[in-house]
Scaffold this active site. Structure first.
Site, PDB file in Angstrom:
ATOM      1  N   GLY A  87      -4.185  -2.139  47.074  1.00 41.61           N
ATOM      2  CA  GLY A  87      -3.175  -2.305  48.101  1.00 41.61           C
ATOM      3  C   GLY A  87      -2.598  -0.971  48.531  1.00 41.61           C
ATOM      4  O   GLY A  87      -3.048   0.097  48.112  1.00 41.61           O
ATOM      5  N   GLY A 101       4.071   2.389  44.542  1.00 41.91           N
ATOM      6  CA  GLY A 101       5.272   1.589  44.343  1.00 41.91           C
ATOM      7  C   GLY A 101       5.280   0.867  43.009  1.00 41.91           C
ATOM      8  O   GLY A 101       6.335   0.607  42.432  1.00 41.91           O
ATOM      9  N   GLY A 102       4.082   0.563  42.494  1.00 41.02           N
ATOM     10  CA  GLY A 102       3.975  -0.084  41.189  1.00 41.02           C
ATOM     11  C   GLY A 102       3.878   0.889  40.034  1.00 41.02           C
ATOM     12  O   GLY A 102       3.807   0.479  38.872  1.00 41.02           O
ATOM     13  N   GLU A 108      -4.744   5.079  40.081  1.00 41.82           N
ATOM     14  CA  GLU A 108      -5.283   4.553  41.332  1.00 41.82           C
ATOM     15  C   GLU A 108      -6.060   5.617  42.088  1.00 41.82           C
ATOM     16  O   GLU A 108      -7.132   5.353  42.640  1.00 41.82           O
ATOM     17  CB  GLU A 108      -4.142   4.012  42.207  1.00 41.82           C
ATOM     18  CG  GLU A 108      -3.554   2.704  41.698  1.00 41.82           C
ATOM     19  CD  GLU A 108      -2.339   2.264  42.487  1.00 41.82           C
ATOM     20  OE1 GLU A 108      -2.046   1.055  42.482  1.00 41.82           O
ATOM     21  OE2 GLU A 108      -1.674   3.125  43.098  1.00 41.82           O
TER      22      GLU A 108
END
EC number: 5.3.1.6
Length: 239
Positions: A87, A101-102, A108
């Protein structure tokens, strides 16, 4: 979205991305609410016999995938991936992203850049004209936090981005610790006039482990909303 919820849009985008998965693929699994839908849908395909091997980008995603009996590996044992689906917190017309944001931005980015293709799935609200309304996450070392924050602020101001920089905290008020044992600071700049230059400069700061600007990483964005699915970029493997 009212009749068509943001969550429904995320699942629609995830379902579209699942069409890119073929037997035998080595996949990177993203982190966050939208990526979670993709992992759920992939788990159903695996239960039906799909043969894939996957590298999760966070301990949260790892736990979800294990519950779904998705075959997992580490990025070191499978250093070359076919496809990563993840995402984004924001994306613009040039497929530049804000992610993290996570709190999983470092893993990632490692997984995404180890992949032949990184495809973003998002609901249409994540598309912006100018990056920066979503606070830019920067993963930093605990040592020298104040020094690093000062350097981030000066670096951002040199590219025209100003605002507050706040160490992320948990709901209980304690320092947020990433899966890698680092802190994350969120940069509330409102707008990033020059994301490319800011990304380059942030990477040169000694205390910065990684930043949430993904420049030139995503090959395409699958965006879903009330009007259906829209594709930005190319889903195929053409350079």
């Amino acid at each position: 979205m009212s009749a068509f919820s943001s969550d429904a849009a995320k699942r629609l985008a995830a379902a579209e991305a699942l069409k890119l998965v073929a037997p035998g693929m080595r996949l990177g699994l993203g982190t966050g609410s939208t990526a979670r839908h993709f992992v759920d849908l992939l788990g159903a395909r695996v239960a039906g016999g799909l043969d894939v091997i996957c590298v999760p980008t966070s301990e949260q995603t790892r736990a979800q995938a294990e519950q779904l009996f998705i075959p997992l590996a580490t990025i070191d044992s499978v250093p070359e991936l076919d496809l990563t689906v993840d995402g984004a917190d924001e994306f613009d017309a040039r497929l530049r992203l804000i992610k993290g944001g996570g709190g999983a931005l470092l893993r990632e980015k490692i997984v995404a850049t180890a992949s032949r293709r990184m495809i973003v799935i998002a609901d249409s609200s994540k598309q912006v004209k100018t990056l920066g309304a979503f606070p830019l996450p920067v993963e930093v070392t605990p040592f020298g936090l104040e020094v690093t924050c000062r350097m981030i602020r000066a670096t951002a101001e040199a590219t025209g981005a100003t605002g507050s920089i706040r160490p992320r905290q948990t709901a209980g008020g304690k320092a947020f610790i990433s899966d890698n044992g680092n802190y994350i600071v969120d940069c509330h700049f409102g707008a990033l006039p020059d994301p490319d230059e800011l990304a380059r400069r942030l990477s040169a700061i000694p205390g910065v482990v990684e930043h949430g600007l993904f420049i030139g990483v995503a090959k395409a964005v699958i965006s879903a909303g009330p009007e259906g699915v829209e594709i930005f970029g190319r889903l195929d493997e053409a350079p």
